[in-house]
Enzyme design. Structure first.
Site, PDB file in Angstrom:
ATOM      1  N   GLU A  20       0.824  -1.211   0.000  1.00  0.00           N
ATOM      2  CA  GLU A  20       0.000   0.000   0.000  1.00  0.00           C
ATOM      3  C   GLU A  20       0.860   1.263   0.000  1.00  0.00           C
ATOM      4  OE1 GLU A  20      -2.947   0.190  -0.745  1.00  0.00           O
ATOM      5  OE2 GLU A  20      -3.647  -1.860  -0.456  1.00  0.00           O
TER       6      GLU A  20
ATOM      7  N   TYR B 197      -6.503   6.739   3.687  1.00  0.00           N
ATOM      8  CA  TYR B 197      -6.673   5.635   2.734  1.00  0.00           C
ATOM      9  C   TYR B 197      -5.962   4.380   3.212  1.00  0.00           C
ATOM     10  CZ  TYR B 197      -5.483   2.332  -0.752  1.00  0.00           C
ATOM     11  OH  TYR B 197      -5.272   1.131  -1.366  1.00  0.00           O
TER      12      TYR B 197
ATOM     13  N   ASP C 243      -9.759   5.499  -2.448  1.00  0.00           N
ATOM     14  CA  ASP C 243      -8.598   6.002  -3.178  1.00  0.00           C
ATOM     15  C   ASP C 243      -9.099   6.666  -4.459  1.00  0.00           C
ATOM     16  OD1 ASP C 243      -9.390   3.857  -4.741  1.00  0.00           O
ATOM     17  OD2 ASP C 243      -7.351   3.440  -5.381  1.00  0.00           O
TER      18      ASP C 243
ATOM     19  N   CYS D  27     -13.681   0.768 -15.130  1.00  0.00           N
ATOM     20  CA  CYS D  27     -14.163   2.135 -14.919  1.00  0.00           C
ATOM     21  C   CYS D  27     -12.963   3.079 -14.975  1.00  0.00           C
ATOM     22  CB  CYS D  27     -14.872   2.214 -13.568  1.00  0.00           C
ATOM     23  SG  CYS D  27     -15.890   3.689 -13.350  1.00  0.00           S
TER      24      CYS D  27
ATOM     25  N   CYS E  69     -18.141   0.537 -20.035  1.00  0.00           N
ATOM     26  CA  CYS E  69     -19.403   0.292 -19.328  1.00  0.00           C
ATOM     27  C   CYS E  69     -20.099  -0.986 -19.807  1.00  0.00           C
ATOM     28  CB  CYS E  69     -20.337   1.485 -19.490  1.00  0.00           C
ATOM     29  SG  CYS E  69     -19.648   3.030 -18.840  1.00  0.00           S
TER      30      CYS E  69
ATOM     31  N   CYS F  45     -19.108  -3.703 -17.530  1.00  0.00           N
ATOM     32  CA  CYS F  45     -19.079  -3.395 -16.096  1.00  0.00           C
ATOM     33  C   CYS F  45     -20.153  -4.179 -15.342  1.00  0.00           C
ATOM     34  CB  CYS F  45     -19.292  -1.900 -15.874  1.00  0.00           C
ATOM     35  SG  CYS F  45     -19.306  -1.450 -14.119  1.00  0.00           S
TER      36      CYS F  45
ATOM     37  N   CYS G 276     -25.548   2.112 -12.304  1.00  0.00           N
ATOM     38  CA  CYS G 276     -24.714   3.306 -12.472  1.00  0.00           C
ATOM     39  C   CYS G 276     -25.471   4.441 -13.163  1.00  0.00           C
ATOM     40  CB  CYS G 276     -23.461   2.961 -13.273  1.00  0.00           C
ATOM     41  SG  CYS G 276     -22.351   4.367 -13.502  1.00  0.00           S
TER      42      CYS G 276
END
Length: 355
Positions: free
Chosen positions: A46, A129, A147, A199, A206, A209, A215
DNA sequence: GAAACGTGGAC
DNA sequence: TGTCCAAGTTT
């Protein structure tokens, strides 16, 4: 009021199903069905991934975990070795905080990472985060992980028109509403994977997705217009001199001040950074009083907040008292541990003078 | 809240 | 070629 219509399960279930189907194998990720992830590896990944691409991180992550397999091993490392191993990854405050954090965990927490967001937030280099990500991914506890990917996915999901960064609090609240309790870590990683591969910032896909049904932006055909962003400031141009001082087969490297630009890293002796080029006959920051010859042209290096034009001078020690510093054999390996800026300058000097 | 803080890849 | 961007944190 689309926010009300999107129930957590309408997002989490299809997203997690997609995640299980398309699972990306990454070195810091526990393989499917394996035991929980190692907090040390989750934390290290991370930190490295902050503002940095997966592709850039992978070789560094492999090197670090091989050389320092545990947080205790890292805590016991020499500062210079860790900074050298980080060279080229950028944002060097991360490396300094990495060591400080490893030592805090080793000495203050018995070598175990704390498992709550609050405690994690108290450690160097761990912000909102990262604390949430470690809580969810390493400890399986629910946390709201936000994030840049998540901000984008959520801004589109709820068709948030307010631009970043002012939309951050709203996006965090919306993320909270869709975050499930079960599979906290997988959900966070699924959201980030979705943002990275489907995305995307430009040309979101899309059609494939898993949550396009829910959405708002996809439904209205405006996904690629979100999230809106505030204009960024123009990047100023600045100037500095660097000095390649030779003594027989060696060149001089110096340790930079512990904070600020490239703080703590090894580099070439360098002047202050100025708003205009320096006259060729003055040598502020030069490591010795010798005859300096200016390389033809300049090295350009682009940082986030300014563009640096470097004039490279080379000179020979030839009998003068050797200045203190790290004298290195003047071959390709001299540039190994250096930030990219100095690698470029050394490459430039090598082309000009072929040492 | 804004600025400082790296680098390399994609379009 | 220039612009944008990447799993942010600190001051």
């Amino acid at each position: 009021m689309p926010a009300k219509e999107i129930a957590p399960k309408h997002i989490a279930a299809p997203l997690l199903a997609w995640y299980d189907r398309s699972h990306r194998r990454l070195p810091w990720r526990a393989p499917p069905g394996a035991n929980a992830a190692d907090p040390y590896r989750v934390w290290l990944s991370e930190i490295m991934l902050q503002q940095t691409t997966v592709a850039a991180v992978i070789p560094y992550f492999e090197h670090f975990t091989t050389r320092w397999p545990t947080v205790e091993a890292l805590a016991a490392a020499e500062d210079g070795d860790v900074l050298a191993a980080w060279a080229g990854l950028g944002y060097y405050a991360r490396a300094r905080n990495l060591l400080a954090c490893a030592r805090a965990v080793a000495e203050g927490h018995g070598g175990h990472f704390p498992s709550t967001e609050e405690a994690l937030l108290g450690l160097p280099g761990i912000g909102a985060y990262t604390a949430a990500a470690i809580t969810a991914i390493a400890f399986g506890e629910r946390a709201v992980v936000v994030d840049g990917n998540v901000e984008r996915v959520v801004a589109r999901l709820f068709a948030v028109e307010e631009p970043l960064p002012s939309a951050k609090p709203a996006l965090r609240t919306l993320t909270d509403t869709i975050t499930p309790t079960a599979r906290a870590g997988d959900f966070a990683q699924a959201m980030m994977d979705l943002g990275a591969t489907v995305c995307r910032p430009r040309s979101p896909d899309c059609l494939v997705c898993p949550i396009a049904d829910s959405c708002d932006a996809a439904r209205r055909g405006i996904a690629d217009l979100l999230p809106k962003k505030a204009q960024k400031a123009p990047r100023p141009v600045r100037y500095a001199n660097v000095y390649v001082l030779r003594d027989r087969g060696e060149i001089l490297l110096v340790r930079r001040p512990p904070r600020g630009l490239l703080g703590g890293m090894l580099g070439l002796p360098m002047s202050e950074i100025a708003d205009a080029p320096m006259a060729d006959n003055t040598h502020p920051g030069a490591p010795a009083l010798t005859r300096w010859s200016r390389g033809e042209g300049r090295v350009t290096h682009v940082f986030t907040h300014f563009e640096l034009h470097l004039t490279v001078f080379s000179g020979d020690l030839s009998g003068i008292t050797k200045p203190a510093g790290d004298w290195r054999a003047a071959d390709e390996s001299a540039a190994r541990d250096l930030p990219t800026l100095f690698r470029k300058a050394l490459d430039f000097a090598a082309c000009v003078d072929d040492f």
